[in-house]
Design a protein around this motif. Structure first.
Motif, mmCIF file in Angstrom:
data_model
loop_
_atom_site.group_PDB
_atom_site.id
_atom_site.type_symbol
_atom_site.label_atom_id
_atom_site.label_comp_id
_atom_site.label_asym_id
_atom_site.label_seq_id
_atom_site.Cartn_x
_atom_site.Cartn_y
_atom_site.Cartn_z
ATOM 1 N N ALA A 27 0.829 -1.212 0.000
ATOM 2 C CA ALA A 27 0.000 0.000 0.000
ATOM 3 C C ALA A 27 0.862 1.259 0.000
ATOM 4 C CB ALA A 27 -0.921 -0.010 1.214
ATOM 5 N N LEU A 28 1.921 1.261 0.788
ATOM 6 C CA LEU A 28 2.802 2.430 0.831
ATOM 7 C C LEU A 28 3.496 2.635 -0.515
ATOM 8 C CD1 LEU A 28 4.341 1.940 4.379
ATOM 9 C CD2 LEU A 28 2.980 3.906 3.644
ATOM 10 N N GLY A 29 3.919 1.547 -1.139
ATOM 11 C CA GLY A 29 4.561 1.666 -2.443
ATOM 12 C C GLY A 29 3.630 2.259 -3.487
ATOM 13 N N LEU A 30 2.377 1.836 -3.464
ATOM 14 C CA LEU A 30 1.409 2.375 -4.419
ATOM 15 C C LEU A 30 1.057 3.820 -4.098
ATOM 16 C CD1 LEU A 30 -0.920 -0.728 -4.813
ATOM 17 C CD2 LEU A 30 0.643 0.224 -6.518
ATOM 18 N N LEU A 31 1.010 4.147 -2.811
ATOM 19 C CA LEU A 31 0.737 5.530 -2.425
ATOM 20 C C LEU A 31 1.811 6.457 -2.963
ATOM 21 C CD1 LEU A 31 -1.370 7.084 -0.691
ATOM 22 C CD2 LEU A 31 0.249 6.917 1.205
ATOM 23 N N LEU A 32 3.059 6.002 -2.955
ATOM 24 C CA LEU A 32 4.162 6.807 -3.486
ATOM 25 C C LEU A 32 4.057 6.980 -5.004
ATOM 26 C CD1 LEU A 32 7.144 5.391 -1.396
ATOM 27 C CD2 LEU A 32 6.129 7.665 -1.207
ATOM 28 N N LYS A 33 3.302 6.098 -5.657
ATOM 29 C CA LYS A 33 3.118 6.200 -7.108
ATOM 30 C C LYS A 33 1.820 6.937 -7.468
ATOM 31 C CE LYS A 33 5.598 1.871 -8.007
ATOM 32 N NZ LYS A 33 5.482 0.474 -8.533
ATOM 33 N N SER A 34 1.197 7.556 -6.473
ATOM 34 C CA SER A 34 -0.051 8.311 -6.666
ATOM 35 C C SER A 34 -1.194 7.419 -7.137
ATOM 36 C CB SER A 34 0.147 9.475 -7.644
ATOM 37 O OG SER A 34 0.991 10.449 -7.080
ATOM 38 N N ASN A 35 -1.156 6.150 -6.727
ATOM 39 C CA ASN A 35 -2.292 5.273 -6.970
ATOM 40 C C ASN A 35 -3.412 5.675 -6.005
ATOM 41 O OD1 ASN A 35 -4.020 2.847 -6.396
ATOM 42 N ND2 ASN A 35 -2.772 1.985 -8.038
ATOM 43 N N ALA A 36 -4.605 5.930 -6.541
ATOM 44 C CA ALA A 36 -5.691 6.473 -5.720
ATOM 45 C C ALA A 36 -6.410 5.423 -4.890
ATOM 46 C CB ALA A 36 -6.702 7.180 -6.618
ATOM 47 N N VAL A 37 -6.127 4.145 -5.110
ATOM 48 C CA VAL A 37 -6.912 3.100 -4.453
ATOM 49 C C VAL A 37 -6.779 3.174 -2.936
ATOM 50 C CG1 VAL A 37 -7.223 0.622 -4.188
ATOM 51 C CG2 VAL A 37 -6.837 1.590 -6.460
ATOM 52 N N VAL A 38 -5.535 3.278 -2.442
ATOM 53 C CA VAL A 38 -5.321 3.333 -0.990
ATOM 54 C C VAL A 38 -6.014 4.555 -0.399
ATOM 55 C CG1 VAL A 38 -3.609 3.421 0.843
ATOM 56 C CG2 VAL A 38 -3.138 2.107 -1.217
ATOM 57 N N SER A 39 -5.880 5.682 -1.075
ATOM 58 C CA SER A 39 -6.540 6.899 -0.614
ATOM 59 C C SER A 39 -8.044 6.701 -0.522
ATOM 60 C CB SER A 39 -6.228 8.060 -1.574
ATOM 61 O OG SER A 39 -6.964 9.214 -1.247
#
Length: 262
Positions: free
Chosen positions: A90-102
């Motif tokens: 989740a943190l890795g995707l958050l750093l890539k501006s993936n909106a799913v975690v948000s």
């Protein structure tokens, strides 16, 4: 008093299955929410319960020679779909501006109380917000949902209409306020969007229609909504905002290590 949108027997069964995941997979759940049409604000009578969760494993699991799997999935049974991500993923995707975690963190439907780390994760998502990248993410979702029907005549499943409209409104929300992460819920997006009353009424009618039909039922095309979707996809380049801080990865790494070492 607010009515729980999840029927009590379904909620009890979901809670039972989540407890089983913790026991069988040896993980600790940090967040468990509804993500899908029920949380997005346009469910159908036959919509699945899309349960999404974040979890963390014991510290030693991350030190093993063989990489630990970062996703937990369960087969869909009785319309309940359980799928979760390791916090590191989740943190890795958050750093890539993936909106799913948000979006998971913004879900209006919770299945358990959030772990305290989720407040830190949400604050980090706010601090590391990259509005142009997030807008491009939503534009890709909207195009992927609309590219086969938006520029053609004929009816379209109401579900597909919403799968293009919701990300289009997220782009609009970012244009109007690039300093805030867009909400996941359609009604919240509409409230932020400053749309003409006539379009808001059309959206409300679409929501009501979907609530009466199955997931794949066709609906009548609405020219103003078609134009809104097309316009917002085309304006994604107008979204501006600050560049991501240089210490973003370090901050994400610290949050992860703080949790696994606690």
């Amino acid at each position: 008093m607010t009515t729980d949108p999840i029927p009590a027997p379904v909620r009890t069964e979901i809670e039972r299955r989540m407890a089983a995941i913790e026991a069988v997979d040896g993980v600790r759940l940090l967040l468990a929410v509804e993500s899908g049409s029920r949380a997005w604000g346009f469910p159908s009578p036959d919509s699945d319960y899309d349960v999404r969760f974040l979890y963390i494993r014991p510290r030693d699991a991350y030190l093993a020679l063989s990489p630990v799997r970062d996703v937990i999935e369960r087969p869909i049974v009785d319309e309940v779909d359980l799928n979760g991500w390791d916090l590191r993923k989740a943190l890795g995707l958050l750093l890539k501006s993936n909106a799913v975690v948000s979006e998971w963190m913004n879900s209006p439907i919770r299945y358990q109380a959030d772990d305290p780390v989720i407040a830190r994760l949400a604050a980090m998502a706010d601090d590391l917000l990259d509005p142009p990248a997030l807008a491009r993410h939503y534009a890709a979702l909207a195009r992927g949902s609309a590219d086969r029907w938006l520029d053609r005549d004929g009816d379209v499943p109401v579900k597909k209409y919403f799968y293009a409209l919701r990300p289009a409104l997220a782009i609009r929300a970012l244009r109007l306020d690039p300093n805030s992460r867009p909400p996941m819920n359609l009604q919240s997006l509409v409230a932020l969007s400053g749309l003409p009353d006539g379009i808001v009424e059309q959206i409300d009618l679409l929501v009501a229609a979907k609530a009466r039909t199955n997931e794949h039922a066709n609906g009548t095309r609405l020219a103003e909504i078609d134009a809104l979707i097309r316009d917002e996809i085309g304006r994604v380049g107008e979204v501006t905002g600050p560049e991501r801080p240089e210490d973003a990865a370090d901050r994400a790494n610290k949050l992860f290590l703080d949790l696994v070492n606690s």
